[in-house]
Design a protein around this motif. Structure first.
Motif, PDB file in Angstrom:
ATOM      1  N   GLY A   1      18.285   1.829  41.459  1.00 14.54           N
ATOM      2  CA  GLY A   1      19.570   2.392  41.042  1.00 14.54           C
ATOM      3  C   GLY A   1      20.527   2.513  42.211  1.00 14.54           C
ATOM      4  O   GLY A   1      21.711   2.185  42.098  1.00 14.54           O
ATOM      5  N   GLY A   2      20.007   2.955  43.360  1.00  7.36           N
ATOM      6  CA  GLY A   2      20.835   3.042  44.568  1.00  7.36           C
ATOM      7  C   GLY A   2      21.308   1.670  45.021  1.00  7.36           C
ATOM      8  O   GLY A   2      22.470   1.484  45.395  1.00  7.36           O
ATOM      9  N   VAL A   3      20.386   0.697  44.968  1.00  5.24           N
ATOM     10  CA  VAL A   3      20.754  -0.665  45.364  1.00  5.24           C
ATOM     11  C   VAL A   3      21.810  -1.219  44.407  1.00  5.24           C
ATOM     12  O   VAL A   3      22.770  -1.872  44.826  1.00  5.24           O
ATOM     13  CB  VAL A   3      19.501  -1.576  45.405  1.00  5.24           C
ATOM     14  N   ASN A   4      21.629  -0.950  43.109  1.00  4.89           N
ATOM     15  CA  ASN A   4      22.624  -1.407  42.128  1.00  4.89           C
ATOM     16  C   ASN A   4      23.982  -0.783  42.408  1.00  4.89           C
ATOM     17  O   ASN A   4      25.014  -1.448  42.314  1.00  4.89           O
ATOM     18  CB  ASN A   4      22.179  -1.079  40.702  1.00  4.89           C
ATOM     19  N   GLN A   5      23.993   0.489  42.762  1.00  4.38           N
ATOM     20  CA  GLN A   5      25.257   1.163  43.075  1.00  4.38           C
ATOM     21  C   GLN A   5      25.899   0.530  44.306  1.00  4.38           C
ATOM     22  O   GLN A   5      27.100   0.261  44.323  1.00  4.38           O
ATOM     23  CB  GLN A   5      25.037   2.667  43.297  1.00  4.38           C
TER      24      GLN A   5
ATOM     25  N   VAL B   1      29.773  -3.142  46.800  1.00  2.00           N
ATOM     26  CA  VAL B   1      30.065  -4.376  47.541  1.00  2.00           C
ATOM     27  C   VAL B   1      30.896  -5.314  46.677  1.00  2.00           C
ATOM     28  O   VAL B   1      31.866  -5.924  47.143  1.00  2.00           O
ATOM     29  CB  VAL B   1      28.749  -5.056  48.003  1.00  2.00           C
ATOM     30  N   ARG B   2      30.514  -5.428  45.385  1.00  2.00           N
ATOM     31  CA  ARG B   2      31.296  -6.283  44.478  1.00  2.00           C
ATOM     32  C   ARG B   2      32.733  -5.808  44.400  1.00  2.00           C
ATOM     33  O   ARG B   2      33.661  -6.614  44.398  1.00  2.00           O
ATOM     34  CB  ARG B   2      30.664  -6.281  43.088  1.00  2.00           C
ATOM     35  N   SER B   3      32.903  -4.507  44.348  1.00  2.00           N
ATOM     36  CA  SER B   3      34.248  -3.948  44.285  1.00  2.00           C
ATOM     37  C   SER B   3      35.023  -4.280  45.557  1.00  2.00           C
ATOM     38  O   SER B   3      36.192  -4.680  45.504  1.00  2.00           O
ATOM     39  CB  SER B   3      34.160  -2.435  44.095  1.00  2.00           C
ATOM     40  N   GLU B   4      34.367  -4.120  46.711  1.00  2.00           N
ATOM     41  CA  GLU B   4      35.026  -4.441  47.987  1.00  2.00           C
ATOM     42  C   GLU B   4      35.356  -5.925  48.062  1.00  2.00           C
ATOM     43  O   GLU B   4      36.438  -6.303  48.498  1.00  2.00           O
ATOM     44  CB  GLU B   4      34.124  -4.049  49.158  1.00  2.00           C
ATOM     45  N   VAL B   5      34.408  -6.779  47.620  1.00  2.00           N
ATOM     46  CA  VAL B   5      34.644  -8.220  47.636  1.00  2.00           C
ATOM     47  C   VAL B   5      35.813  -8.553  46.708  1.00  2.00           C
ATOM     48  O   VAL B   5      36.651  -9.394  47.029  1.00  2.00           O
ATOM     49  CB  VAL B   5      33.361  -8.992  47.232  1.00  2.00           C
ATOM     50  N   GLY B   6      35.871  -7.884  45.568  1.00  2.00           N
ATOM     51  CA  GLY B   6      37.002  -8.105  44.658  1.00  2.00           C
ATOM     52  C   GLY B   6      38.320  -7.755  45.328  1.00  2.00           C
ATOM     53  O   GLY B   6      39.303  -8.489  45.199  1.00  2.00           O
ATOM     54  N   GLY B   7      38.335  -6.645  46.075  1.00  2.00           N
ATOM     55  CA  GLY B   7      39.548  -6.253  46.803  1.00  2.00           C
ATOM     56  C   GLY B   7      39.901  -7.270  47.877  1.00  2.00           C
ATOM     57  O   GLY B   7      41.069  -7.632  48.059  1.00  2.00           O
ATOM     58  N   ILE B   8      38.869  -7.748  48.588  1.00  2.00           N
ATOM     59  CA  ILE B   8      39.103  -8.748  49.639  1.00  2.00           C
ATOM     60  C   ILE B   8      39.615 -10.046  49.015  1.00  2.00           C
ATOM     61  O   ILE B   8      40.530 -10.674  49.541  1.00  2.00           O
ATOM     62  CB  ILE B   8      37.817  -8.989  50.448  1.00  2.00           C
ATOM     63  N   ASN B   9      39.022 -10.444  47.879  1.00  2.00           N
ATOM     64  CA  ASN B   9      39.490 -11.652  47.202  1.00  2.00           C
ATOM     65  C   ASN B   9      40.944 -11.509  46.795  1.00  2.00           C
ATOM     66  O   ASN B   9      41.724 -12.454  46.907  1.00  2.00           O
ATOM     67  CB  ASN B   9      38.623 -11.960  45.976  1.00  2.00           C
ATOM     68  N   GLN B  10      41.318 -10.326  46.320  1.00  2.00           N
ATOM     69  CA  GLN B  10      42.713 -10.085  45.936  1.00  2.00           C
ATOM     70  C   GLN B  10      43.622 -10.220  47.150  1.00  2.00           C
ATOM     71  O   GLN B  10      44.683 -10.839  47.081  1.00  2.00           O
ATOM     72  CB  GLN B  10      42.856  -8.690  45.299  1.00  2.00           C
TER      73      GLN B  10
END
Length: 159
Positions: free
Chosen positions: A61-65, A70-79
């Motif tokens: 669960g912690g790893v998923n969080q 990380v996905r959220s940060e990558v999404g921001g970086i992609n933007q």
């Protein structure tokens, strides 16, 4: 009716028959006791495995969080990268427009102005040449006037 001897015989037969069964029951009880101990050990191990599984679930669960973060940060970086790409594309368009303006307008205008200056330079050279000719003519006129004066003066002396 049955006599006490008969009861004793029946009792002996029953004892002989039930004694091995009783012995077997004791053996089964002992084995069941051992099985119970083993089952208690297995229960303890299963409880330990359950605890470890719960720990693993918590870690997953912690790893998923963290993965979601990380996905959220990558999404921001992609933007941000997409924004930068759009900006660079805009700058490239502006540079291309400036380059075309330089090639098509500014360079031609400079060439036209340069040709005009060449004409001015030629005209200046011609004007200077005319001025030089004027000066030479003035010098010649002065000399001729001087010679005319000398000639007049000689003529008046001769005459």
């Amino acid at each position: 009716m049955l006599e006490p001897k008969d009861f004793e015989q029946i009792s002996g037969i029953i004892e002989k028959t039930f004694h091995p069964i009783e012995y077997r029951l004791k053996c089964v009880e002992e084995e069941l006791g051992g099985v119970r101990k083993e089952l208690d050990g297995v229960k303890g191990e299963v409880n330990g495995v359950k605890q470890e599984l719960n720990d693993v679930r918590s870690e997953v669960g912690g790893v998923n969080q963290e993965l979601n973060d990380v996905r959220s940060e990558v999404g921001g970086i992609n933007q941000e990268l997409n924004d930068i790409k759009r900006s660079v594309a805009g700058v490239e368009k502006i540079v291309k427009d400036v380059q075309l303006t330089l090639e098509n307008e500014t360079n031609r205008n400079i060439q036209i102005i340069a040709e005009g200056h060449l004409d001015l330079s030629r005209k200046l050279d011609e004007a200077v040449k005319i001025d030089n000719e004027k000066e030479i003519l003035k010098l010649r006129v002065n000399r001729l006037e001087s010679e005319l004066e000398k000639t007049k003066s000689r003529l008046s002396e001769i005459a």
